[in-house]
Design a protein around this motif. Structure first.
Motif, short mmCIF file in Angstrom:
data_model
loop_
_atom_site.label_atom_id
_atom_site.label_comp_id
_atom_site.label_asym_id
_atom_site.label_seq_id
_atom_site.Cartn_x
_atom_site.Cartn_y
_atom_site.Cartn_z
N ASN A 37 51.84 109.73 61.97
CA ASN A 37 52.00 109.48 63.40
C ASN A 37 53.39 109.84 63.92
O ASN A 37 53.73 109.53 65.06
N GLY A 38 54.19 110.48 63.09
CA GLY A 38 55.49 110.95 63.53
C GLY A 38 56.53 109.87 63.71
O GLY A 38 57.56 110.08 64.36
N LEU A 39 56.27 108.69 63.14
CA LEU A 39 57.25 107.61 63.22
C LEU A 39 58.36 107.86 62.21
O LEU A 39 58.14 108.46 61.16
N LYS A 40 59.55 107.40 62.52
CA LYS A 40 60.70 107.69 61.66
C LYS A 40 61.32 106.38 61.17
O LYS A 40 62.24 105.85 61.77
N PRO A 41 60.82 105.89 60.06
CA PRO A 41 61.30 104.60 59.55
C PRO A 41 62.54 104.73 58.68
O PRO A 41 62.87 105.82 58.20
N LYS A 42 63.20 103.60 58.50
CA LYS A 42 64.24 103.48 57.48
C LYS A 42 63.58 102.88 56.24
O LYS A 42 62.75 101.97 56.35
N LEU A 43 63.94 103.35 55.09
CA LEU A 43 63.42 102.82 53.83
C LEU A 43 64.50 102.01 53.15
O LEU A 43 65.51 102.54 52.70
N ILE A 44 64.30 100.71 53.11
CA ILE A 44 65.29 99.81 52.51
C ILE A 44 64.56 98.76 51.69
O ILE A 44 63.71 98.03 52.20
N GLU A 45 64.89 98.69 50.40
CA GLU A 45 64.37 97.66 49.49
C GLU A 45 62.85 97.50 49.61
O GLU A 45 62.34 96.42 49.90
N ASN A 46 62.16 98.58 49.40
CA ASN A 46 60.69 98.58 49.38
C ASN A 46 60.04 98.16 50.69
O ASN A 46 58.94 97.63 50.71
N LYS A 47 60.76 98.39 51.79
CA LYS A 47 60.18 98.12 53.11
C LYS A 47 60.47 99.28 54.04
O LYS A 47 61.54 99.90 53.98
N LEU A 48 59.51 99.53 54.92
CA LEU A 48 59.66 100.55 55.95
C LEU A 48 60.03 99.86 57.25
O LEU A 48 59.32 98.95 57.70
N TYR A 49 61.15 100.26 57.85
CA TYR A 49 61.60 99.68 59.11
C TYR A 49 61.44 100.73 60.21
O TYR A 49 62.17 101.72 60.25
N ILE A 50 60.47 100.49 61.09
CA ILE A 50 60.17 101.44 62.16
C ILE A 50 60.84 100.95 63.45
O ILE A 50 60.52 99.86 63.94
N PRO A 51 61.77 101.71 64.01
CA PRO A 51 62.46 101.25 65.22
C PRO A 51 61.54 101.28 66.45
O PRO A 51 60.66 102.12 66.56
N TYR A 52 61.77 100.34 67.35
CA TYR A 52 61.10 100.36 68.66
C TYR A 52 62.12 99.91 69.71
O TYR A 52 63.04 99.15 69.40
N ASP A 53 61.97 100.38 70.96
CA ASP A 53 62.95 100.07 72.00
C ASP A 53 62.36 99.29 73.18
O ASP A 53 63.04 99.08 74.19
N SER A 54 61.10 98.88 73.07
CA SER A 54 60.48 98.06 74.10
C SER A 54 59.22 97.42 73.52
O SER A 54 58.70 97.88 72.50
N ILE A 55 58.74 96.39 74.17
CA ILE A 55 57.50 95.75 73.73
C ILE A 55 56.35 96.75 73.81
O ILE A 55 55.47 96.78 72.95
N GLN A 56 56.37 97.58 74.85
CA GLN A 56 55.31 98.58 75.01
C GLN A 56 55.30 99.55 73.84
O GLN A 56 54.23 99.87 73.29
N SER A 57 56.50 100.02 73.43
CA SER A 57 56.54 100.96 72.30
C SER A 57 56.12 100.28 71.00
O SER A 57 55.51 100.90 70.13
N LEU A 58 56.43 98.99 70.87
CA LEU A 58 56.00 98.24 69.69
C LEU A 58 54.48 98.16 69.65
O LEU A 58 53.86 98.38 68.60
N GLU A 59 53.87 97.86 70.79
CA GLU A 59 52.40 97.81 70.85
C GLU A 59 51.79 99.17 70.52
O GLU A 59 50.76 99.25 69.85
N GLU A 60 52.41 100.23 71.00
CA GLU A 60 51.90 101.58 70.73
C GLU A 60 51.97 101.89 69.24
O GLU A 60 51.05 102.49 68.67
N GLU A 61 53.05 101.49 68.58
CA GLU A 61 53.19 101.71 67.14
C GLU A 61 52.12 100.95 66.37
O GLU A 61 51.51 101.48 65.43
N ILE A 62 51.90 99.70 66.76
CA ILE A 62 50.88 98.90 66.10
C ILE A 62 49.50 99.52 66.29
O ILE A 62 48.69 99.57 65.35
N GLN A 63 49.23 100.01 67.50
CA GLN A 63 47.95 100.65 67.77
C GLN A 63 47.75 101.86 66.87
O GLN A 63 46.67 102.07 66.30
N MET A 64 48.79 102.67 66.71
CA MET A 64 48.71 103.85 65.83
C MET A 64 48.39 103.43 64.40
O MET A 64 47.54 104.03 63.73
#
Length: 342
Positions: A37-64
């Motif tokens: 989905n073209g998301l660009k996460p950070k990989l730290i200690e076996n976790k993917l951290y996907i940045p978001y800059d608004s509640i709307q973008s967070l909802e869109e990421e979850i939907q994807m």
């Protein structure tokens, strides 16, 4: 509320910030869905951290991610410090975002109990009250049914049920005299291990110096009784602490007469559908008489609820019911009434 009696199922939910990171565990499915989905996460200690800059973008990421088949993967929201709280299912996280207002109400713990009177049908004296949860909000009233529905969707069912019990116990202090009962609803499905899960409730009883014998815990009407042994264990735990237990809405749905001998409650509350116009409906009369007879044989006290007419009250008294409750006797109010008509 102390952390001593909190577990994963009824802990305080983490805040959902307007910007931060959506955290996921690293696995093949998550990695594939994230990069697809073209998301660009950070990989730290076996976790993917996907940045978001608004509640709307967070909802869109979850939907994807849900569309990528990750609805049941556990996730969390965190700030720039990348401290991951307890993870929950992604689908539940989505519901917490959608129901943020209700979640805030539950987290704020601004609840009160309203009290509906219960009378002794022999003496017509007050016997006690049922405590009913209400939101303590001067501007907006939230229907309890809507609140519990939101709690179920957002994974906060156990927390809300625990807080409802806590509120009922605290609210009776200074309002209801010692020796008078308070009936308090509980949801068996939220109590995973009675010996542990009920310790918070018992600590509140001790904290406010409430006599355990003044409390009656009743199975809430919407709960399907599909695990008799589990419910028996819950009843046993309450009784071992000096409290009483009740089975609500007997005769309707899942609370049937044949389980009384298995559960041995102290009280049964007969479903209001059988009480309504019981002075005229012969089928209802037969059921109520049978229920009273069976309960009396087992030493169980009987309460008729939903009484809205004098004739219903008189019929319930005539066939030997012990107690009564309903709008005819009094509606739920914040300050318990001291007298009722009977």
């Amino acid at each position: 509320m102390t952390n001593q009696y909190l577990c994963a199922e009824c802990g305080i939910p983490f805040p959902i910030m307007h910007q931060g990171f959506l955290a996921l565990p690293v696995n093949d499915a998550a990695s594939l869905a994230v990069f697809k989905n073209g998301l660009k996460p950070k990989l730290i200690e076996n976790k993917l951290y996907i940045p978001y800059d608004s509640i709307q973008s967070l909802e869109e990421e979850i939907q994807m991610l849900e569309e990528g088949g990750l609805g049941e993967i556990r996730a969390a929201v965190t700030g720039s410090e990348l401290k991951v709280p307890l993870m929950i299912e992604l689908s539940v996280l989505k519901e917490r975002i959608r129901n943020k207002e209700m979640v805030d109400v539950i987290v704020s713990n601004k609840f009160v109990s309203y009290f509906q009177p219960i009378i002794n049908l022999k003496s017509h004296d007050l016997f006690g009250y049922e405590a009913l949860l209400r939101v303590d909000h001067s501007e907006k009233q939230v229907p309890p049914g809507m609140l519990f529905e939101a709690a179920h969707k957002t994974g906060l069912y156990s927390l809300l049920d625990q807080r409802a019990r806590e509120t009922a116990i605290k609210s009776r202090v200074g309002k209801i005299p010692n020796g008078m009962k308070t009936f308090i609803n509980f949801l068996p499905s939220t109590i995973y291990n009675p010996e542990f899960c009920l310790q918070h409730t018992f600590s509140i009883v001790d904290k406010y110096n409430v006599s355990p014998s003044d409390l009656v815990f009743e199975v809430v009407e919407t709960e399907e009784i599909n695990d008799i042994d589990h419910l028996k264990n819950i009843f046993k735990t309450y009784k071992a602490s000096g409290m009483k237990v009740a089975l609500d809405d007997v005769g309707s749905g899942f609370a049937t007469l044949d389980i009384l001998s298995k559960l041995q409650p102290d009280y049964v509350k007969l479903d209001r559908n059988f009480i309504s116009y019981c002075d005229q409906n012969t089928m209802n009369q037969k059921f109520l008489q049978q229920a009273v007879h069976i309960s009396k044989e087992m030493g169980i006290k009987v309460l008729g609820e939903g009484i809205e007419r004098k004739e219903e009250l008189e019929f319930c008294a005539a066939i030997g019911m012990d107690f009564a409750q309903g709008y005819y006797l009094g509606k739920p109010v914040k300050d318990p009434v001291e007298q009722v008509r009977a």
